[in-house]
Scaffold this motif. Sequence first.
Motif, short mmCIF file in Angstrom:
data_model
loop_
_atom_site.label_atom_id
_atom_site.label_comp_id
_atom_site.label_asym_id
_atom_site.label_seq_id
_atom_site.Cartn_x
_atom_site.Cartn_y
_atom_site.Cartn_z
N SER A 12 0.79 4.15 -2.97
CA SER A 12 0.58 5.58 -2.68
C SER A 12 1.76 6.41 -3.18
O SER A 12 1.57 7.52 -3.69
CB SER A 12 0.35 5.80 -1.19
OG SER A 12 1.48 5.39 -0.45
N THR A 51 1.43 6.72 -6.97
CA THR A 51 0.39 7.70 -7.31
C THR A 51 0.90 9.12 -7.11
O THR A 51 0.69 10.00 -7.95
CB THR A 51 -0.86 7.46 -6.46
OG1 THR A 51 -1.30 6.13 -6.64
CG2 THR A 51 -1.98 8.41 -6.83
N SER A 90 0.83 -1.21 0.00
CA SER A 90 0.00 0.00 0.00
C SER A 90 0.87 1.26 0.00
O SER A 90 0.53 2.26 -0.64
CB SER A 90 -0.96 0.00 1.19
OG SER A 90 -0.24 0.09 2.40
#
Length: 59
Positions: A42, A45, A38
């Motif tokens: 992130s 992104t 995760s």
Amino acid sequence: MQQGHPRHKQLRRADHEMYLHNRHKLVGLAAISNLFSSFGESIKTACKKMQKAFGFINE
């Protein structure tokens, strides 16, 4: 009449405790793996948004 070696009960208990320990450790490792994936998503992104903002990606 002998019922079996007295250490048999101790060995079975140790096997069971090792099974529980390994299962618990596996759950912890899966949680850490999910956490890092995760974080990676992130960061990916955020990098894409920064590249778009600075004009590195022409879409």
